[in-house]
Design an enzyme around this catalytic site. Structure first.
Site, PDB file in Angstrom:
ATOM      1  N   GLU A  51       3.439   0.058  26.627  1.00 18.02           N
ATOM      2  CA  GLU A  51       2.474  -0.165  26.021  1.00 18.02           C
ATOM      3  C   GLU A  51       1.613   1.598  26.838  1.00 18.02           C
ATOM      4  OE1 GLU A  51       1.400  -2.352  25.202  1.00 18.02           O
ATOM      5  OE2 GLU A  51       1.266  -4.587  26.410  1.00 18.02           O
TER       6      GLU A  51
ATOM      7  N   ASP B 106      14.073  -5.137  26.927  1.00 16.54           N
ATOM      8  CA  ASP B 106      13.303  -5.584  27.486  1.00 16.54           C
ATOM      9  C   ASP B 106      12.818  -7.127  27.778  1.00 16.54           C
ATOM     10  OD1 ASP B 106      12.305  -6.368  25.176  1.00 16.54           O
ATOM     11  OD2 ASP B 106      10.678  -5.234  24.810  1.00 16.54           O
TER      12      ASP B 106
ATOM     13  N   HIS C 154       3.473  -0.048  20.843  1.00 16.10           N
ATOM     14  CA  HIS C 154       3.809  -0.002  21.793  1.00 16.10           C
ATOM     15  C   HIS C 154       6.201  -0.204  21.816  1.00 16.10           C
ATOM     16  CE1 HIS C 154       3.661  -4.566  22.446  1.00 16.10           C
ATOM     17  NE2 HIS C 154       4.824  -3.845  21.215  1.00 16.10           N
TER      18      HIS C 154
ATOM     19  N   ASN D  87      -0.730  -2.245  18.641  1.00 14.06           N
ATOM     20  CA  ASN D  87      -0.929  -1.286  19.356  1.00 14.06           C
ATOM     21  C   ASN D  87       0.137   0.292  20.132  1.00 14.06           C
ATOM     22  OD1 ASN D  87       0.428  -1.993  21.105  1.00 14.06           O
ATOM     23  ND2 ASN D  87      -0.670  -2.806  23.024  1.00 14.06           N
TER      24      ASN D  87
HETATM   25  C1  F6R Z   1      11.134  -6.522  21.383  1.00 12.58           C
HETATM   26  C2  F6R Z   1       9.957  -5.502  22.227  1.00 12.58           C
HETATM   27  C3  F6R Z   1       8.643  -5.361  21.424  1.00 12.58           C
HETATM   28  C4  F6R Z   1       8.081  -5.926  19.778  1.00 12.58           C
HETATM   29  C5  F6R Z   1       6.832  -5.549  19.438  1.00 12.58           C
HETATM   30  C6  F6R Z   1       6.753  -5.813  18.208  1.00 12.58           C
HETATM   31  O1  F6R Z   1      11.680  -6.659  22.388  1.00 12.58           O
HETATM   32  O2  F6R Z   1      10.665  -4.436  22.489  1.00 12.58           O
HETATM   33  O3  F6R Z   1       7.837  -3.903  21.299  1.00 12.58           O
HETATM   34  O4  F6R Z   1       9.325  -5.126  18.858  1.00 12.58           O
HETATM   35  O5  F6R Z   1       6.141  -5.756  20.271  1.00 12.58           O
HETATM   36  O6  F6R Z   1       7.274  -7.449  17.876  1.00 12.58           O
HETATM   37  P1  F6R Z   1       6.992  -8.251  16.484  1.00 12.58           P
HETATM   38  O7  F6R Z   1       8.462  -7.876  16.011  1.00 12.58           O
HETATM   39  O8  F6R Z   1       7.364  -9.839  17.063  1.00 12.58           O
HETATM   40  O9  F6R Z   1       5.814  -8.297  15.931  1.00 12.58           O
END
Ligand code: F6R
Length: 252
Positions: free
Chosen positions: A154, A78, A149, A147
């Site tokens: 989301e 992403d 995701h 959450n």
């Molecule tokens: C990042 C991504 C997100 C993160 C998620 C957890 O490329 O795809 O889904 O993996 O938001 O983020 P952290 O590791 O910062 O808690």
């Protein structure tokens, strides 16, 4: 749907480490083993706080044991919409700093979503095509949002959604504001691989650490398979490993 009622509910393999460094050790080893077996591995990569230790260890394995990325191909999950590639919070910049500039990978084989593109739908469909042309993703690395995701899919994202532009939830904006000077600087939207795209990877490794992930991990592993918790949709895939620390596993 639960595990008893649904034969298509595949419980992920769960590996629990005492602490975040243990998670990084395990995940880096999984990637290194897959790469040693197949030097042309196509790897899906995540950003954020969770994989930083994993990338550090991969750099170390490259330096000390010659782990070879020269034939590997990568696709990042992403990217924030509207951040230039040299913005310190862009995911391209993150990958450069944390991995790519230390491992001798061919830049032509590192793929990112172009979030500055004037036609984002076109960029998204080209990305899907590039994944197909590369033969599909062999190993997809994922984090998980508090959450539930995965990538930036989301809650309420459909199981078959593809790469597209999405609006970030307030919870994600709040959570990611720790990487920015102020919450107002966090982009409100992103381009993300879809859940359908992710589920086509041959193997999926999700890593999570810390108590703030415990609820999402429990919902993903034991809750209903539903778009309410996008990570629960991974249970429709037969080859998923959750590598988590004790804190993230505390509600299992
Ligand atoms: C990042 C991504 C997100 C993160 C998620 C957890 O490329 O795809 O889904 O993996 O938001 O983020 P952290 O590791 O910062 O808690």
């Amino acid at each position: 749907m639960n595990s008893d009622a649904n034969p298509n509910d595949h419980r992920p393999k769960i590996m629990i480490s005492d602490s975040p460094p243990g998670v990084s050790d395990r995940v880096s080893r999984l990637i290194a083993d897959a790469l040693s077996e197949n030097p042309s591995l196509v790897i899906g990569l995540a950003t954020g706080g969770s994989p930083v230790g994993t990338y550090r260890r991969l750099v170390n394995l490259h330096r000390t044991q010659g782990l070879d990325f020269s034939q590997a191909t990568t696709f990042n999950l992403d990217e924030y919409v509207g951040l230039a590639e040299d913005h310190p919070q862009s995911f391209r910049w993150y990958m450069q700093q944390n991995l790519f500039e230390h491992i001798e990978i061919d830049p032509v084989r590192t793929n990112f979503l172009d979030s500055m593109a004037s036609d984002i739908a076109e960029t998204a469909s080209q990305y899907e095509q590039a994944i197909t042309d590369a033969g599909g993703i062999d190993l997809q690395l994922l984090g998980i949002g508090s959450n539930g995701h995965i990538a930036f899919n989301e809650p309420s994202s459909p199981v078959d959604c593809r790469t597209r532009e999405v609006r970030l939830s307030d919870q994600t904006i709040q959570s990611n504001s720790r990487f920015f000077d102020s919450i107002d600087d966090v982009p409100k939207s992103a381009i993300t691989m879809g859940i359908g795209t992710i589920l086509e990877a041959r193997k999926i490794v999700l890593l999570a650490t810390g108590e703030n992930k415990a609820k999402a991990v429990a919902a993903a592993v034991n809750g209903t398979i539903s778009s309410d918790c996008p990570a629960s949709l991974l249970r429709t895939h037969g080859d998923v490993i959750f590598v988590i620390d004790r804190a993230a596993a505390s509600l299992l």
